[in-house]
Design a protein around this motif. Structure first.
Motif, PDB file in Angstrom:
ATOM      1  N   GLY A   1       0.786  -1.225   0.000  1.00  0.00           N
ATOM      2  CA  GLY A   1       0.000   0.000   0.000  1.00  0.00           C
ATOM      3  C   GLY A   1       0.818   1.275   0.000  1.00  0.00           C
ATOM      4  N   MET A   2       2.060   1.216  -0.452  1.00  0.00           N
ATOM      5  CA  MET A   2       2.901   2.415  -0.489  1.00  0.00           C
ATOM      6  C   MET A   2       2.720   3.129  -1.827  1.00  0.00           C
ATOM      7  SD  MET A   2       7.006   2.699   0.074  1.00  0.00           S
ATOM      8  CE  MET A   2       7.863   4.276   0.023  1.00  0.00           C
ATOM      9  N   ASP A   3       2.217   4.347  -1.786  1.00  0.00           N
ATOM     10  CA  ASP A   3       1.983   5.062  -3.045  1.00  0.00           C
ATOM     11  C   ASP A   3       3.180   5.950  -3.382  1.00  0.00           C
ATOM     12  OD1 ASP A   3       0.680   8.271  -2.816  1.00  0.00           O
ATOM     13  OD2 ASP A   3       1.369   7.178  -1.062  1.00  0.00           O
ATOM     14  N   TYR A   4       3.260   6.340  -4.623  1.00  0.00           N
ATOM     15  CA  TYR A   4       4.387   7.144  -5.111  1.00  0.00           C
ATOM     16  C   TYR A   4       4.238   8.618  -4.731  1.00  0.00           C
ATOM     17  CZ  TYR A   4       7.318   9.673  -8.456  1.00  0.00           C
ATOM     18  OH  TYR A   4       8.223  10.529  -9.037  1.00  0.00           O
ATOM     19  N   ARG A   5       3.036   9.154  -4.851  1.00  0.00           N
ATOM     20  CA  ARG A   5       2.852  10.598  -4.735  1.00  0.00           C
ATOM     21  C   ARG A   5       3.128  11.119  -3.328  1.00  0.00           C
ATOM     22  NH1 ARG A   5      -1.429  13.845  -3.326  1.00  0.00           N
ATOM     23  NH2 ARG A   5      -2.829  12.058  -3.190  1.00  0.00           N
ATOM     24  N   ILE A   6       2.500  10.526  -2.319  1.00  0.00           N
ATOM     25  CA  ILE A   6       2.677  11.022  -0.957  1.00  0.00           C
ATOM     26  C   ILE A   6       4.101  10.779  -0.470  1.00  0.00           C
ATOM     27  CG2 ILE A   6       1.885  10.832   1.430  1.00  0.00           C
ATOM     28  CD1 ILE A   6      -0.087  12.167  -0.458  1.00  0.00           C
ATOM     29  N   ALA A   7       4.656   9.654  -0.857  1.00  0.00           N
ATOM     30  CA  ALA A   7       6.002   9.313  -0.373  1.00  0.00           C
ATOM     31  C   ALA A   7       7.077  10.204  -0.978  1.00  0.00           C
ATOM     32  CB  ALA A   7       6.300   7.848  -0.666  1.00  0.00           C
ATOM     33  N   PHE A   8       6.881  10.637  -2.246  1.00  0.00           N
ATOM     34  CA  PHE A   8       7.984  11.312  -2.931  1.00  0.00           C
ATOM     35  C   PHE A   8       7.632  12.667  -3.558  1.00  0.00           C
ATOM     36  CE2 PHE A   8       8.897   6.718  -3.179  1.00  0.00           C
ATOM     37  CZ  PHE A   8      10.064   6.711  -2.445  1.00  0.00           C
ATOM     38  N   LEU A   9       6.378  12.946  -3.813  1.00  0.00           N
ATOM     39  CA  LEU A   9       6.018  14.217  -4.470  1.00  0.00           C
ATOM     40  C   LEU A   9       5.354  15.198  -3.523  1.00  0.00           C
ATOM     41  CD1 LEU A   9       4.667  13.068  -7.972  1.00  0.00           C
ATOM     42  CD2 LEU A   9       6.942  13.919  -7.374  1.00  0.00           C
ATOM     43  N   ASP A  10       4.291  14.762  -2.856  1.00  0.00           N
ATOM     44  CA  ASP A  10       3.516  15.643  -1.982  1.00  0.00           C
ATOM     45  C   ASP A  10       3.703  15.244  -0.523  1.00  0.00           C
ATOM     46  OD1 ASP A  10       2.594  16.851  -4.289  1.00  0.00           O
ATOM     47  OD2 ASP A  10       0.789  15.611  -4.380  1.00  0.00           O
ATOM     48  N   GLN A  11       4.937  15.204  -0.070  1.00  0.00           N
ATOM     49  CA  GLN A  11       5.221  14.768   1.288  1.00  0.00           C
ATOM     50  C   GLN A  11       4.627  15.725   2.320  1.00  0.00           C
ATOM     51  OE1 GLN A  11       9.453  14.426   1.726  1.00  0.00           O
ATOM     52  NE2 GLN A  11       9.563  12.422   0.736  1.00  0.00           N
ATOM     53  N   PRO A  12       3.997  15.204   3.378  1.00  0.00           N
ATOM     54  CA  PRO A  12       3.584  16.064   4.491  1.00  0.00           C
ATOM     55  C   PRO A  12       4.803  16.776   5.079  1.00  0.00           C
ATOM     56  CG  PRO A  12       2.633  13.857   4.693  1.00  0.00           C
ATOM     57  CD  PRO A  12       3.635  13.793   3.584  1.00  0.00           C
ATOM     58  N   TYR A  13       4.583  17.896   5.703  1.00  0.00           N
ATOM     59  CA  TYR A  13       5.688  18.725   6.199  1.00  0.00           C
ATOM     60  C   TYR A  13       6.555  17.977   7.206  1.00  0.00           C
ATOM     61  CZ  TYR A  13       3.303  19.374  10.693  1.00  0.00           C
ATOM     62  OH  TYR A  13       2.730  19.164  11.920  1.00  0.00           O
ATOM     63  N   ASN A  14       5.960  17.013   7.921  1.00  0.00           N
ATOM     64  CA  ASN A  14       6.710  16.316   8.971  1.00  0.00           C
ATOM     65  C   ASN A  14       7.241  14.955   8.516  1.00  0.00           C
ATOM     66  OD1 ASN A  14       4.213  15.109   8.760  1.00  0.00           O
ATOM     67  ND2 ASN A  14       3.915  14.834  10.958  1.00  0.00           N
ATOM     68  N   LEU A  15       7.248  14.701   7.218  1.00  0.00           N
ATOM     69  CA  LEU A  15       7.723  13.425   6.700  1.00  0.00           C
ATOM     70  C   LEU A  15       9.042  13.617   5.959  1.00  0.00           C
ATOM     71  CD1 LEU A  15       7.406  10.411   6.042  1.00  0.00           C
ATOM     72  CD2 LEU A  15       6.078  11.076   4.022  1.00  0.00           C
ATOM     73  N   LYS A  16      10.051  12.913   6.385  1.00  0.00           N
ATOM     74  CA  LYS A  16      11.341  12.904   5.705  1.00  0.00           C
ATOM     75  C   LYS A  16      11.691  11.469   5.349  1.00  0.00           C
ATOM     76  CE  LYS A  16      11.865  17.320   6.425  1.00  0.00           C
ATOM     77  NZ  LYS A  16      11.731  18.290   5.297  1.00  0.00           N
ATOM     78  N   MET A  17      11.928  11.212   4.069  1.00  0.00           N
ATOM     79  CA  MET A  17      12.292   9.876   3.602  1.00  0.00           C
ATOM     80  C   MET A  17      13.793   9.859   3.312  1.00  0.00           C
ATOM     81  SD  MET A  17       9.334   8.221   3.577  1.00  0.00           S
ATOM     82  CE  MET A  17       9.359   6.872   2.404  1.00  0.00           C
ATOM     83  N   SER A  18      14.586  10.065   4.361  1.00  0.00           N
ATOM     84  CA  SER A  18      16.025  10.260   4.177  1.00  0.00           C
ATOM     85  C   SER A  18      16.725   9.012   3.648  1.00  0.00           C
ATOM     86  CB  SER A  18      16.667  10.697   5.501  1.00  0.00           C
ATOM     87  OG  SER A  18      16.388   9.756   6.528  1.00  0.00           O
TER      88      SER A  18
END
Length: 321
Positions: free
Chosen positions: A10-27
């Motif tokens: 269930g991991m989508d592309y947009r939220i994870a990499f394009l429209d990240q919430p302000y408190n999400l960092k995918m370092s």
């Protein structure tokens, strides 16, 4: 060649990499992308796990999938009218065995060890729904029913957390081993119910999904550190994707695209790949790597271009996971 294929449910592309919430960092993902191919328009075989996972493993589009018992999944390939038992046809692992490759697979939701375990050197699974609770064991069924009754409304929250911990521990053990040429992991995160930094009574909120993505990133980092300590990270071909996107639960916008990241052994430079394709071709990609037909970024890009015909995901709202 060594291959590690990570599927995050269930991991989508947009939220994870394009429209990240302000408190999400995918370092950790950002770090990986600096030495990997990143696809911008990768689509899964289906919108639900029960159809998409068998399609990815078989390398064939599946239009129908139904639970047929504690050890059966009935499927119909898109190009046939015949309904068959999943596991009765050649799949990624049986084909890898023909290449003399050793294989391991751990997943959640479907009873993989009962259905395709015969094709693997190691296989385990963790349940989420009760359809596959036990192999006709009265005691196991009674225990599970009583346990879930005592847990009450938090039962799916607890099951998802237990499944993640079990699968992640298996993953760490498998990537620490030198026994397997192909390791595939179907990890239940970031699919709801969300348990990471989230109370059980609020396990499907937008913030819960953002927290689940944080856990995905942390999990990848832990896997990488273990492999670097073992000296296997650079030498391993790593594929990361998802069985389906996040539907419309996060912000009301449906996202069909899924992540698709490939780091070949000893790859150092990033590649952005834009053409649309269906990830059902991943099986053939893995086999090509095992056959040593793909060992360079140029060969990888050439393979994707040759197989990038667009295949729309199946739409089956009745079976959505």
């Amino acid at each position: 060649p060594k291959v590690l294929w990570l599927i995050f449910d269930g991991m989508d592309y947009r939220i994870a990499f394009l429209d990240q919430p302000y408190n999400l960092k995918m370092s950790e993902f950002d770090r990986l992308r600096q030495q990997a191919l990143m696809a911008l328009n990768a689509y899964p075989p289906a919108r639900e796990t029960i159809t998409s996972m068998p399609a990815l493993i078989d390398g064939r589009m599946i239009s129908q999938a139904e639970i047929g018992g504690f050890d059966k999944l009935k499927i119909r390939y898109q190009d046939t009218d015949e309904i068959i038992d999943w596991g009765s046809q050649p799949n990624l692992f049986s084909r890898a065995k023909e290449l003399k490759a050793t294989t391991a697979f751990v997943g959640e939701y479907l009873p993989y060890s009962r259905i395709i375990g015969k094709d693997l050197d190691f296989c385990d699974w963790f349940q989420y729904y009760p359809q596959y609770t036990s192999s006709n064991s009265v005691f196991a069924n009674m225990y599970q029913q009583i346990r879930m009754l005592l847990i009450g409304p938090a039962r799916h929250y607890v099951q998802r957390k237990e499944a993640y911990l079990g699968i992640h521990n298996h993953t760490k053990r498998l990537v620490s081993s030198f026994d397997y040429d192909l390791i595939m992991i179907h990890n239940p995160i970031p699919h709801y119910p969300y348990f990471y930094q989230q109370p059980w009574w609020d396990d499907r909120s937008p913030q819960g999904y953002a927290n689940a993505l944080k856990l995905v990133d942390l999990s990848l980092g832990e896997i990488r550190r273990i492999m670097e300590e073992q000296g296997t990270w650079d030498q391993t071909n790593i594929i990361i994707s998802a069985d389906h996107g996040q539907h419309i639960r996060y912000d009301g916008r449906e996202e069909l695209r899924v992540p698709f990241i490939v780091k070949l052994a000893n790859q150092k430079d990033p590649i952005v790949y834009e053409p649309a394709f269906n990830t059902v071709i991943t099986q053939e990609l893995v086999l090509a790597v095992l056959r040593r037909k793909i060992s360079s970024p140029n060969e990888l890009v050439r393979f994707l271009k040759q197989n990038s015909q667009m295949i729309e995901p199946e739409i089956n709202q009745a079976n959505q996971n």
